[in-house]
Design a protein around this motif. Sequence first.
Motif, mmCIF file in Angstrom:
data_model
loop_
_atom_site.group_PDB
_atom_site.id
_atom_site.type_symbol
_atom_site.label_atom_id
_atom_site.label_comp_id
_atom_site.label_asym_id
_atom_site.label_seq_id
_atom_site.Cartn_x
_atom_site.Cartn_y
_atom_site.Cartn_z
ATOM 1 N N TRP A 109 0.841 -1.196 0.000
ATOM 2 C CA TRP A 109 0.000 0.000 0.000
ATOM 3 C C TRP A 109 0.875 1.244 0.000
ATOM 4 O O TRP A 109 1.950 1.255 0.585
ATOM 5 C CB TRP A 109 -0.890 0.031 1.240
ATOM 6 C CG TRP A 109 -1.781 -1.167 1.440
ATOM 7 C CD1 TRP A 109 -1.396 -2.426 1.822
ATOM 8 C CD2 TRP A 109 -3.196 -1.215 1.285
ATOM 9 N NE1 TRP A 109 -2.490 -3.248 1.914
ATOM 10 C CE2 TRP A 109 -3.603 -2.535 1.599
ATOM 11 C CE3 TRP A 109 -4.167 -0.270 0.923
ATOM 12 C CZ2 TRP A 109 -4.937 -2.936 1.551
ATOM 13 C CZ3 TRP A 109 -5.503 -0.673 0.891
ATOM 14 C CH2 TRP A 109 -5.880 -1.984 1.190
ATOM 15 N N TRP A 134 0.208 5.489 0.629
ATOM 16 C CA TRP A 134 -0.726 6.585 0.920
ATOM 17 C C TRP A 134 0.005 7.916 0.975
ATOM 18 O O TRP A 134 1.127 7.997 1.505
ATOM 19 C CB TRP A 134 -1.397 6.394 2.284
ATOM 20 C CG TRP A 134 -2.124 5.117 2.493
ATOM 21 C CD1 TRP A 134 -3.432 4.849 2.169
ATOM 22 C CD2 TRP A 134 -1.619 3.926 3.118
ATOM 23 N NE1 TRP A 134 -3.759 3.574 2.550
ATOM 24 C CE2 TRP A 134 -2.675 2.989 3.136
ATOM 25 C CE3 TRP A 134 -0.385 3.579 3.669
ATOM 26 C CZ2 TRP A 134 -2.528 1.721 3.666
ATOM 27 C CZ3 TRP A 134 -0.230 2.307 4.196
ATOM 28 C CH2 TRP A 134 -1.287 1.392 4.196
ATOM 29 N N ASP A 192 -4.784 9.808 -0.150
ATOM 30 C CA ASP A 192 -4.750 9.234 -1.501
ATOM 31 C C ASP A 192 -4.002 7.913 -1.458
ATOM 32 O O ASP A 192 -2.912 7.817 -0.886
ATOM 33 C CB ASP A 192 -4.044 10.190 -2.474
ATOM 34 C CG ASP A 192 -4.874 11.433 -2.753
ATOM 35 O OD1 ASP A 192 -6.047 11.453 -2.345
ATOM 36 O OD2 ASP A 192 -4.337 12.372 -3.361
ATOM 37 N N CYS A 193 -4.569 6.882 -2.080
ATOM 38 C CA CYS A 193 -4.051 5.526 -1.892
ATOM 39 C C CYS A 193 -3.793 4.836 -3.224
ATOM 40 O O CYS A 193 -4.537 5.017 -4.197
ATOM 41 C CB CYS A 193 -5.060 4.709 -1.070
ATOM 42 S SG CYS A 193 -4.549 3.006 -0.777
ATOM 43 N N LYS A 194 -2.725 4.045 -3.255
ATOM 44 C CA LYS A 194 -2.415 3.204 -4.405
ATOM 45 C C LYS A 194 -2.001 1.844 -3.860
ATOM 46 O O LYS A 194 -1.334 1.758 -2.837
ATOM 47 C CB LYS A 194 -1.293 3.831 -5.223
ATOM 48 C CG LYS A 194 -0.976 3.120 -6.523
ATOM 49 C CD LYS A 194 0.153 3.826 -7.270
ATOM 50 C CE LYS A 194 -0.313 5.134 -7.862
ATOM 51 N NZ LYS A 194 0.730 5.744 -8.739
ATOM 52 N N THR A 195 -2.404 0.760 -4.533
ATOM 53 C CA THR A 195 -2.002 -0.577 -4.088
ATOM 54 C C THR A 195 -1.237 -1.285 -5.204
ATOM 55 O O THR A 195 -1.524 -1.091 -6.393
ATOM 56 C CB THR A 195 -3.217 -1.444 -3.693
ATOM 57 O OG1 THR A 195 -4.120 -1.507 -4.791
ATOM 58 C CG2 THR A 195 -3.909 -0.876 -2.478
ATOM 59 N N PHE A 196 -0.270 -2.074 -4.779
ATOM 60 C CA PHE A 196 0.555 -2.864 -5.694
ATOM 61 C C PHE A 196 0.309 -4.326 -5.347
ATOM 62 O O PHE A 196 0.748 -4.794 -4.289
ATOM 63 C CB PHE A 196 2.027 -2.500 -5.512
ATOM 64 C CG PHE A 196 2.304 -1.019 -5.593
ATOM 65 C CD1 PHE A 196 2.643 -0.422 -6.798
ATOM 66 C CD2 PHE A 196 2.203 -0.216 -4.461
ATOM 67 C CE1 PHE A 196 2.884 0.942 -6.872
ATOM 68 C CE2 PHE A 196 2.454 1.146 -4.528
ATOM 69 C CZ PHE A 196 2.785 1.728 -5.743
ATOM 70 N N LYS A 253 5.191 5.155 -9.450
ATOM 71 C CA LYS A 253 4.294 6.065 -10.167
ATOM 72 C C LYS A 253 3.322 5.276 -11.048
ATOM 73 O O LYS A 253 2.111 5.538 -11.059
ATOM 74 C CB LYS A 253 5.105 7.040 -11.025
ATOM 75 C CG LYS A 253 4.260 8.116 -11.680
ATOM 76 C CD LYS A 253 5.136 9.138 -12.383
ATOM 77 C CE LYS A 253 4.274 10.266 -12.984
ATOM 78 N NZ LYS A 253 5.121 11.271 -13.674
ATOM 79 N N GLN A 254 3.852 4.308 -11.779
ATOM 80 C CA GLN A 254 3.010 3.530 -12.698
ATOM 81 C C GLN A 254 2.198 2.456 -11.976
ATOM 82 O O GLN A 254 1.179 1.995 -12.484
ATOM 83 C CB GLN A 254 3.892 2.866 -13.764
ATOM 84 C CG GLN A 254 4.692 3.837 -14.610
ATOM 85 C CD GLN A 254 3.802 4.778 -15.411
ATOM 86 O OE1 GLN A 254 2.701 4.413 -15.844
ATOM 87 N NE2 GLN A 254 4.249 6.015 -15.596
ATOM 88 N N GLY A 255 2.687 2.016 -10.810
ATOM 89 C CA GLY A 255 1.989 0.973 -10.074
ATOM 90 C C GLY A 255 2.201 -0.409 -10.650
ATOM 91 O O GLY A 255 1.416 -1.325 -10.387
#
Length: 435
Positions: free
Chosen positions: A200, A202, A208-212, A246-248
């Motif tokens: 994760w 944030w 703001d959240c992004k998961t890998f 950045k790209q995830g």
Amino acid sequence: MESESESGAAADTPPLETLSFHGDEEIIEVVELDSGPPDPDDLAQEMEDVDFEEEEEEEEGNEEGWVLEPQEGVVGSMEGPDDSEVTFALHSASVFCVSLDPKTNTLAVTGGEDDKAFVWRLSDGELLFECAGHKDSVTCAGFSHDSTLVATGDMSGLLKVWQVDTKEEVWSFEAGDLEWMEWHPRAPVLLAGTADGNTWMWKVPNGDCKTFQGPNCPATCGRVLPDGKRAVVGYEDGTVRIWDLKQGSPIHVLKGTEGHQGPLTCVATNQDGSLILTGSVDCQAKLVSTTTGKVVGVFRPETVASQPNLGEGEESESNSVESLGFCSVMPLAAVGYLDGTLAIYDLSTQTLRHQCQHQSGIVQLLWEAGTAVVYTCSLDGIVRLWDARTGRLLTDYRGHMAEILDFALSKDASLVVTTSGDHKAKVFCVQRPDR
């Protein structure tokens, strides 16, 4: 009491007034024992018999000795006097983690099995505030890159962030069962790995959240690379992924023979992020190029390599890589093993340079910035400093009554802060005559 002092005097060099109780022959014997260099075994016996409270005034100011000011209410260590300067004792169970604020190195945050985390001052152990609200063991804690925020995470996956100056909670999130947590090196961005295989990321405090998404198994360890654009994550199935933040998406995936044959335990990066080291319960440490994603070196302890008859399961149970790291001034890497071996490897020749044995398993190691000195903490409750060029033990620090579970080193390497199963965190002042 008199008979005890007389028997102690036979083992130690007696003070002048004690000599009058002995005959001439005994005086001659004492002088003869003291006339040559002391035998290490004799010294060890003497140390067991010394009453440190009575000797303290005599030894004060002894430049070669490590006798420090006694602390009120502090109990001695498992194997000797307490070398620490400050003891933080507000935890009521094992203290699992510690981190120092990176900007000033004046504050520590600790988390423990008591479901509590505290921010406190290193100079005197004074509590600044409690990071309240956790319902499970706090296993991760750390300050943001600019020391303005502090994050704590517990085993259930509850993460909380506080503003340090106002002592107010500014963000919280419930992820899956927590495996690791780390701040971004240059931004108010928090990363964490969980048991469902996710990593994760944030932005704090806006959330703001992004998961890998990794494989369907725990993301057991992770580290943001120095460029701040990539992160390396190790998994329970032995695979390693280097993620583009950045790209995830994964830039490189190491699996099969390129990966490990058991769960990952630790990862480390060199100063410029061109190389990473990965460690596993399979007893291997792998050197990986982050540019190509290829393994460029594999290191194993000689003690394991010399036992080819051991099955893979036996080997995994008996030993594992627990911690590793790169030296910043020489092409050296250190690997710490559960069997107590500290291995120093030469990266240019990919050979074992030194093997330094501990009395019990190594929990963590840290390199001192700008030198070839590596610090270890272990299950025997001792911090040790090693010269990686020679493999020589420089000094050690004692004071805990149980195993050390985590430790941190100040930027100028003047302070070591430890946490332990004895419910204490301790601050040790590092005194080295060679600098």
